[in-house]
Design an enzyme around this catalytic site. Structure first.
Site, PDB file in Angstrom:
ATOM      1  N   TYR A   1      75.356  40.129  13.043  1.00 26.25           N
ATOM      2  CA  TYR A   1      74.138  40.481  12.289  1.00 26.25           C
ATOM      3  C   TYR A   1      73.817  41.967  12.467  1.00 26.25           C
ATOM      4  O   TYR A   1      73.579  42.684  11.492  1.00 26.25           O
ATOM      5  CB  TYR A   1      72.969  39.623  12.782  1.00 26.25           C
ATOM      6  CG  TYR A   1      71.679  39.842  12.013  1.00 26.25           C
ATOM      7  CD1 TYR A   1      71.572  39.450  10.684  1.00 26.25           C
ATOM      8  CD2 TYR A   1      70.572  40.426  12.618  1.00 26.25           C
ATOM      9  CE1 TYR A   1      70.396  39.639   9.979  1.00 26.25           C
ATOM     10  CE2 TYR A   1      69.383  40.618  11.924  1.00 26.25           C
ATOM     11  CZ  TYR A   1      69.300  40.214  10.599  1.00 26.25           C
ATOM     12  OH  TYR A   1      68.136  40.407   9.899  1.00 26.25           O
TER      13      TYR A   1
ATOM     14  N   THR B   1      59.303  33.462   8.748  1.00 21.29           N
ATOM     15  CA  THR B   1      59.727  33.066   7.395  1.00 21.29           C
ATOM     16  C   THR B   1      60.431  31.717   7.468  1.00 21.29           C
ATOM     17  O   THR B   1      60.796  31.261   8.561  1.00 21.29           O
ATOM     18  CB  THR B   1      60.718  34.108   6.819  1.00 21.29           C
ATOM     19  OG1 THR B   1      61.893  34.109   7.649  1.00 21.29           O
ATOM     20  CG2 THR B   1      60.130  35.498   6.763  1.00 21.29           C
TER      21      THR B   1
HETATM   22  P1  NAD Z   1      64.194  33.567   3.951  1.00 22.10           P
HETATM   23  O1  NAD Z   1      65.115  32.584   4.510  1.00 22.10           O
HETATM   24  O2  NAD Z   1      62.814  33.272   4.146  1.00 22.10           O
HETATM   25  O3  NAD Z   1      64.614  33.710   2.422  1.00 22.10           O
HETATM   26  C1  NAD Z   1      65.938  33.910   2.126  1.00 22.10           C
HETATM   27  C2  NAD Z   1      66.168  33.705   0.620  1.00 22.10           C
HETATM   28  O4  NAD Z   1      67.486  34.196   0.383  1.00 22.10           O
HETATM   29  C3  NAD Z   1      66.150  32.247   0.199  1.00 22.10           C
HETATM   30  O5  NAD Z   1      65.280  32.067  -0.905  1.00 22.10           O
HETATM   31  C4  NAD Z   1      67.606  31.984  -0.196  1.00 22.10           C
HETATM   32  O6  NAD Z   1      67.755  31.052  -1.253  1.00 22.10           O
HETATM   33  C5  NAD Z   1      68.083  33.370  -0.602  1.00 22.10           C
HETATM   34  N1  NAD Z   1      69.527  33.530  -0.576  1.00 22.10           N
HETATM   35  C6  NAD Z   1      70.402  33.060   0.344  1.00 22.10           C
HETATM   36  N2  NAD Z   1      71.656  33.365  -0.023  1.00 22.10           N
HETATM   37  C7  NAD Z   1      71.583  34.069  -1.189  1.00 22.10           C
HETATM   38  C8  NAD Z   1      72.544  34.669  -2.049  1.00 22.10           C
HETATM   39  N3  NAD Z   1      73.858  34.585  -1.813  1.00 22.10           N
HETATM   40  N4  NAD Z   1      72.098  35.296  -3.168  1.00 22.10           N
HETATM   41  C9  NAD Z   1      70.786  35.374  -3.438  1.00 22.10           C
HETATM   42  N5  NAD Z   1      69.823  34.824  -2.657  1.00 22.10           N
HETATM   43  C10 NAD Z   1      70.226  34.183  -1.548  1.00 22.10           C
HETATM   44  O7  NAD Z   1      64.624  35.011   4.490  1.00 22.10           O
HETATM   45  P2  NAD Z   1      63.751  36.141   5.244  1.00 22.10           P
HETATM   46  O8  NAD Z   1      63.618  35.731   6.664  1.00 22.10           O
HETATM   47  O9  NAD Z   1      62.550  36.507   4.448  1.00 22.10           O
HETATM   48  O10 NAD Z   1      64.797  37.337   5.226  1.00 22.10           O
HETATM   49  C11 NAD Z   1      64.912  38.219   4.125  1.00 22.10           C
HETATM   50  C12 NAD Z   1      65.657  39.454   4.585  1.00 22.10           C
HETATM   51  O11 NAD Z   1      64.963  40.055   5.685  1.00 22.10           O
HETATM   52  C13 NAD Z   1      67.081  39.198   5.098  1.00 22.10           C
HETATM   53  O12 NAD Z   1      67.911  40.255   4.681  1.00 22.10           O
HETATM   54  C14 NAD Z   1      66.919  39.210   6.606  1.00 22.10           C
HETATM   55  O13 NAD Z   1      68.101  39.551   7.281  1.00 22.10           O
HETATM   56  C15 NAD Z   1      65.858  40.286   6.743  1.00 22.10           C
HETATM   57  N6  NAD Z   1      65.138  40.229   8.026  1.00 22.10           N
HETATM   58  C16 NAD Z   1      64.440  39.105   8.367  1.00 22.10           C
HETATM   59  C17 NAD Z   1      63.788  39.071   9.598  1.00 22.10           C
HETATM   60  C18 NAD Z   1      63.035  37.847  10.043  1.00 22.10           C
HETATM   61  O14 NAD Z   1      62.682  37.770  11.240  1.00 22.10           O
HETATM   62  N7  NAD Z   1      62.731  36.898   9.169  1.00 22.10           N
HETATM   63  C19 NAD Z   1      63.831  40.176  10.457  1.00 22.10           C
HETATM   64  C20 NAD Z   1      64.541  41.311  10.051  1.00 22.10           C
HETATM   65  C21 NAD Z   1      65.185  41.331   8.827  1.00 22.10           C
END
Ligand code: NAD
Length: 247
Positions: free
Chosen positions: A149, A184
Site C-alpha cells: 500500500y 469509511t
Molecule cells: P471506500 O471503501 O469507502 O470506497 C471505495 C469505493 O471504491 C467503493 O465505492 C468501490 O466500489 C470503489 N472501487 C473499488 N474498486 C474500484 C475500481 N476498480 N474502479 C472504480 N471504483 C472502484 O474507500 P475510502 O476508504 O473512502 O478510500 C478512498 C481512497 O482514499 C482510496 O484511494 C484509499 O486508499 C484512500 N485513503 C483512505 C484512507 C482511509 O483510512 N479510509 C486513508 C488514506 C487514504
C-alpha cells in the site's frame, strides 16, 4: 475565499462510497456539474437517489479502454479527482505478486490512465485541477503491515509531482491528498476481519493524537479547496490531513 465551483465540470472516481462519495456531494453543493463514477452500480444509484442532480457512470479504473471512451464523451473537464484505491495489508514477506499487481493497477495505473485521458481537454481549456488520492502511508510515513500500500501511494505522489511540474505553466494544477485513518466503509470492512474488531478499532484510534478517526467529509473539504480557485497557487504538493499522526 472562493470555494464555489459554479460552471465547472468535475469527474470523481470511486464516488460510490467513503471519501469519493462525500466529495461528490461537496462538489455538487459548491455548484459543480458532477460526474460520479464507480465500479459499483448499486452504490452509484444510491448516490443518485440522495443527489438526483449528480450524474453517475459505472467506470472500472483499471479498464483503460473504458476510461478512454468515457473521457471522449467530454470536450474538457475542469476537475479530476482520482480517489479510487485499494488497501493491501501485510509486510513484504506476505505480499504476493498478484496482489502487488492488483494494488498497483487500482492505485497507480488508474491515476496514469485517468490523467492521460483528461489532460488533453484541460490543455485545450488552458486550465484544470487534478487531485490524486495518496496517503500518509507513502513516502511520508512508513507504516508496518502496509508494504505494498505504502509503495503504491508513494508512486501516486511521484505521478502528482511529475504532472504538476510538466503543466504548471499551462494552467493545470495537480495535488495529492494524504489522509491518515478515515472512518469509511472500506476501513470498517478491514476492521471486521480482525479477531477482535472493537479492539482493532481502539488501536487505530490510539495512534491518532486527536483521539479519533477522520471523517470522509473532512477529507472532502480539502478536496473542495484543491478543486476550487481558492487553491490557485498550490500545485505538486502532498496535502497531509491526518489528525496529527505525522507530527
Ligand atoms: P471506500 O471503501 O469507502 O470506497 C471505495 C469505493 O471504491 C467503493 O465505492 C468501490 O466500489 C470503489 N472501487 C473499488 N474498486 C474500484 C475500481 N476498480 N474502479 C472504480 N471504483 C472502484 O474507500 P475510502 O476508504 O473512502 O478510500 C478512498 C481512497 O482514499 C482510496 O484511494 C484509499 O486508499 C484512500 N485513503 C483512505 C484512507 C482511509 O483510512 N479510509 C486513508 C488514506 C487514504
Amino acid at each position: 475565499m472562493n470555494l464555489r465551483l459554479d460552471g465547472k465540470i468535475a469527474v470523481i472516481t470511486a464516488a460510490g462510497a467513503g471519501i469519493g462519495r462525500a466529495t461528490a456531494s461537496a462538489y455538487r453543493q459548491a455548484g459543480a456539474d458532477v460526474w460520479a463514477t464507480d465500479i459499483n452500480a448499486e452504490a452509484l444509484v444510491s448516490l443518485k437517489t440522495e443527489h438526483p442532480d449528480i450524474n453517475i457512470s459505472v467506470l472500472d479504473v483499471t479498464d483503460g479502454n473504458a476510461i478512454a471512451d468515457f473521457a471522449r464523451s467530454f470536450e474538457g473537464i475542469d476537475i479530476l479527482f482520482n480517489c479510487a484505491g485499494y488497501v493491501p495489508g501485510g509486510g513484504i514477506l506476505e505480499c504476493e505478486e498478484n496482489e502487488w499487481d492488483f494494488a498497483f493497477n487500482i492505485n497507480v495505473k488508474s491515476c496514469y490512465l485517468m490523467c492521460k485521458a483528461f489532460i488533453p481537454g484541460m490543455l485545450a481549456k488552458g486550465s484544470g485541477s487534478i487531485i490524486n488520492m495518496s496517503s500518509v502511508a507513502s513516502s511520508i510515513k512508513g507504516v508496518p503491515n502496509r508494504f505494498c500500500y505504502g509503495a503504491t501511494k508513494a508512486a501516486v505522489i511521484g505521478i502528482t509531482k511529475a504532472i504538476a511540474a510538466e503543466y504548471a505553466g499551462r494552467g493545470i494544477r495537480c495535488n495529492a491528498i494524504c489522509p491518515g485513518t478515515v472512518d469509511t466503509p472500506s476501513l470498517r470492512e478491514r476492521l471486521s476481519k480482525f479477531d477482535n474488531p472493537e479492539q482493532a478499532r481502539k488501536e487505530f484510534i490510539a495512534r491518532q493524537p486527536m483521539g479519533r478517526l477522520g471523517t470522509p467529509e473532512e477529507i472532502a473539504a480539502l478536496a473542495l479547496y484543491l478543486a476550487s480557485d481558492a487553491s490557485a497557487y498550490t500545485t505538486g504538493a502532498e496535502h497531509i490531513i491526518d489528525g496529527g499522526w505525522t507530527v
